[in-house]
Design a protein around this motif. Structure first.
Motif, short mmCIF file in Angstrom:
data_model
loop_
_atom_site.label_atom_id
_atom_site.label_comp_id
_atom_site.label_asym_id
_atom_site.label_seq_id
_atom_site.Cartn_x
_atom_site.Cartn_y
_atom_site.Cartn_z
N GLU A 33 2.33 5.22 9.57
CA GLU A 33 3.51 6.02 9.68
C GLU A 33 4.03 5.85 8.21
OE1 GLU A 33 5.65 6.94 12.81
OE2 GLU A 33 4.05 7.79 14.96
N SER A 34 4.22 4.84 7.73
CA SER A 34 5.17 4.20 7.16
C SER A 34 3.92 4.17 6.03
CB SER A 34 5.28 2.55 6.53
OG SER A 34 5.94 3.08 8.26
N ILE A 35 2.52 4.12 6.03
CA ILE A 35 2.03 3.40 4.40
C ILE A 35 1.59 5.62 4.24
CG2 ILE A 35 -0.16 3.79 3.65
CD1 ILE A 35 -0.25 1.00 5.28
N VAL A 36 1.22 5.92 4.84
CA VAL A 36 1.19 7.99 5.09
C VAL A 36 1.86 9.24 4.37
CG1 VAL A 36 0.07 10.30 6.44
CG2 VAL A 36 -1.29 7.58 6.50
N THR A 37 2.87 8.09 4.72
CA THR A 37 4.08 8.69 4.17
C THR A 37 4.52 7.96 2.58
OG1 THR A 37 5.26 8.73 6.26
CG2 THR A 37 7.10 9.18 3.84
N LEU A 38 4.48 6.93 2.35
CA LEU A 38 3.93 6.47 0.72
C LEU A 38 3.18 7.29 -0.33
CD1 LEU A 38 4.82 2.39 1.24
CD2 LEU A 38 6.23 4.04 0.03
N ILE A 39 2.11 7.70 0.70
CA ILE A 39 1.00 8.74 -0.47
C ILE A 39 1.45 9.88 -0.22
CG2 ILE A 39 -1.08 9.16 0.37
CD1 ILE A 39 -2.26 5.99 1.08
N PHE A 40 1.55 10.75 1.22
CA PHE A 40 1.64 11.92 0.50
C PHE A 40 3.10 12.21 0.82
CE2 PHE A 40 -2.45 12.46 3.80
CZ PHE A 40 -2.96 12.76 3.29
N ASP A 41 4.16 11.74 0.43
CA ASP A 41 5.57 12.12 -0.10
C ASP A 41 5.68 12.52 -1.53
OD1 ASP A 41 6.56 12.40 2.06
OD2 ASP A 41 8.49 11.23 1.84
N PRO A 42 4.88 11.60 -2.69
CA PRO A 42 4.95 12.22 -3.64
C PRO A 42 3.67 12.69 -4.51
CG PRO A 42 4.32 9.91 -3.46
CD PRO A 42 4.92 10.45 -2.21
N ALA A 43 2.19 12.81 -3.57
CA ALA A 43 1.44 13.83 -3.86
C ALA A 43 1.53 15.53 -2.99
CB ALA A 43 0.16 12.90 -2.50
N SER A 44 2.83 15.36 -2.53
CA SER A 44 3.50 16.32 -1.56
C SER A 44 3.88 17.20 -3.21
CB SER A 44 4.26 17.08 -0.49
OG SER A 44 4.77 15.78 -0.80
N SER A 45 4.47 16.75 -3.66
CA SER A 45 5.69 17.40 -4.51
C SER A 45 5.07 17.48 -5.70
CB SER A 45 6.11 15.79 -4.90
OG SER A 45 7.38 15.63 -4.07
N ALA A 46 3.99 16.74 -6.58
CA ALA A 46 2.49 17.26 -7.18
C ALA A 46 1.52 18.30 -7.11
CB ALA A 46 2.00 16.31 -7.41
N LEU A 47 1.78 18.30 -5.47
CA LEU A 47 0.76 19.94 -4.98
C LEU A 47 1.33 20.84 -5.23
CD1 LEU A 47 -1.44 20.72 -4.04
CD2 LEU A 47 -0.83 20.05 -1.82
N GLY A 48 2.60 20.67 -4.91
CA GLY A 48 3.33 22.12 -5.34
C GLY A 48 3.56 22.41 -6.86
N MET A 49 3.73 21.68 -7.50
CA MET A 49 3.62 22.07 -8.83
C MET A 49 2.57 22.56 -9.13
SD MET A 49 5.70 18.85 -10.10
CE MET A 49 5.96 19.31 -11.86
N ILE A 50 1.40 22.34 -9.21
CA ILE A 50 0.33 22.54 -9.31
C ILE A 50 -0.26 23.93 -8.95
CG2 ILE A 50 -2.02 22.43 -8.74
CD1 ILE A 50 -1.51 19.22 -8.45
N VAL A 51 0.42 24.31 -7.95
CA VAL A 51 0.08 25.35 -7.09
C VAL A 51 1.18 26.09 -6.86
CG1 VAL A 51 -1.43 24.52 -5.22
CG2 VAL A 51 1.37 25.15 -4.88
N GLY A 52 2.38 25.40 -7.74
CA GLY A 52 3.72 26.55 -7.89
C GLY A 52 4.38 27.45 -6.57
N ARG A 53 4.38 26.16 -5.57
CA ARG A 53 5.20 26.84 -4.23
C ARG A 53 5.69 25.85 -3.59
NH1 ARG A 53 1.92 30.71 -0.64
NH2 ARG A 53 1.47 33.14 -2.57
N GLU A 54 6.89 25.82 -3.58
CA GLU A 54 6.94 24.63 -2.43
C GLU A 54 6.14 23.99 -1.40
OE1 GLU A 54 11.33 22.84 -0.06
OE2 GLU A 54 11.16 25.02 -1.09
N THR A 55 5.73 22.77 -1.14
CA THR A 55 4.76 22.33 -0.48
C THR A 55 5.08 21.00 -0.06
OG1 THR A 55 3.21 22.92 -1.80
CG2 THR A 55 2.01 21.65 0.14
N ARG A 56 5.55 20.79 1.35
CA ARG A 56 5.66 19.48 2.08
C ARG A 56 4.29 18.91 2.90
NH1 ARG A 56 10.67 19.03 5.45
NH2 ARG A 56 10.23 17.33 5.41
N ILE A 57 3.89 17.48 2.62
CA ILE A 57 3.22 17.41 3.85
C ILE A 57 3.28 15.90 4.56
CG2 ILE A 57 0.76 16.59 4.12
CD1 ILE A 57 -0.15 17.01 1.01
#
Length: 333
Positions: free
Chosen positions: A30-54
């Protein structure tokens, strides 16, 4: 489609595998996956123009073959290799509906695509999105690992035939499966799954979250001191002895300086000095001047003229004891 399990049946199947994972391993994953997807979800939100959480939903164990065979819709698999400070292979499985939504939003659509075909153009757009997402994750991972972490490989393939697709892992190998919920603004939630080997995740965890060394307990007890008898006081030197020792230094040359006064000036003021310039000192008129021996003050006096030379008449002198110690300190005696 009767051969496929429903989402509820798939969740129940995955949950049955989760019971074999120790609680400590679940927290590690859980700790490793959170480290991977927390910044990734912010990046995805900027790409699609919608607030995104993973965010991670559950951790289970299964093989890629079992997972893909029983999936309720077509799966797009991203094979990712991390290198340098962190050596880690992961596969991210995304349902076709999530891939199409991301690509549609990237191309300025509403997120509800009508064309359900995943062609090379859409895979290229997804590749760009994943590159940016992983790039954001690598920054945080490198910071935690205290070293450079690079993306060595990113390969995206739709899975039509599990037997014909190139994979990072043996399709029948039991892997850790971290299910993550993808919550995108103005869209229904979806899921994606991260697969990796448990042993590799444990090694990564040791680098990202090193355990602090336990400090050994030190036995503390009151200090015990030995009793000492008072030492005999040192006998001070007699005046005759001082005189004898001092006589050894009578021939030592000393530099005597009479200091009229001092002034503080800037470098510019010094450079501006010319013939006829006046320098104001910190001494007042009639104030005694200092007599220094090897830089040590030993007396004060007034300036007088003897024939055609300047001289100093001593008006104040420090005690002999102070003079002696000043001379001794100056000459290192």
């Amino acid at each position: 489609m009767s051969d496929f399990l429903s989402q509820d049946e798939l969740d129940a199947l995955l949950k049955s595998f989760s019971e074999s994972l120790p609680e400590e391993d679940k927290k590690t994953i859980e700790s490793i996956v959170t480290l991977i997807f927390d910044p990734a979800s912010s990046a995805l939100g900027m790409i699609v123009g919608r607030e995104t959480r993973i965010k991670i939903a559950q951790v289970t164990q299964t093989s890629l073959k079992d997972f893909i065979t029983k999936a309720t819709e077509r799966i797009v698999l991203a094979n990712i290799k991390l290198s340098e400070a962190l050596q880690l292979n992961i596969s991210i499985a995304m349902p076709a509906s999530l891939v199409l939504r991301i690509v549609d939003l990237m191309m300025g659509g509403s997120g509800e695509p009508t064309d359900q075909n995943i062609d090379d153009i859409k895979l290229s757009a997804l590749n760009e999105a994943l590159n940016q997402m992983i790039g954001a994750s690598l920054t945080l991972l490198a910071e935690k690992a205290k070293g450079k972490v690079s993306l060595a490989k990113l390969d995206i393939k739709p899975v039509d035939d599990i037997e014909k697709i190139s994979m990072l892992f043996n399709p029948t190998e039991l892997l850790v499966c971290a299910e993550c919920r993808v919550e995108m603004e103005n869209s229904s939630p979806s899921s994606l799954w991260l697969f990796a080997q448990l042993t590799a995740l444990r090694e990564v965890n040791e680098k990202l979250f090193p355990k602090e060394k336990k400090q050994e307990k030190v036995k503390v007890q009151p200090a015990k001191f030995e009793e000492f008898t008072p030492a005999e006081a040192e006998v001070p030197l007699q005046p005759t002895e001082i005189q004898q020792k001092l006589e050894l230094l009578f021939d030592v040359p000393l530099k005597i300086v009479v200091e009229l006064g001092r002034a503080r000036m800037t470098l510019k003021q010094v450079l501006d000095l010319t013939v006829g310039s006046l320098i104001e000192l910190d001494k007042l008129t009639g104030e005694p001047v200092d007599v220094l021996v090897n830089g040590r003050l030993i007396a004060r006096g007034e300036v007088v003229v003897i024939d055609e030379n300047f001289g100093v008449r001593i008006t104040e002198i420090v005690s002999p004891k102070q003079r002696l110690y000043s001379i001794r300190e100056t000459n290192g005696v």
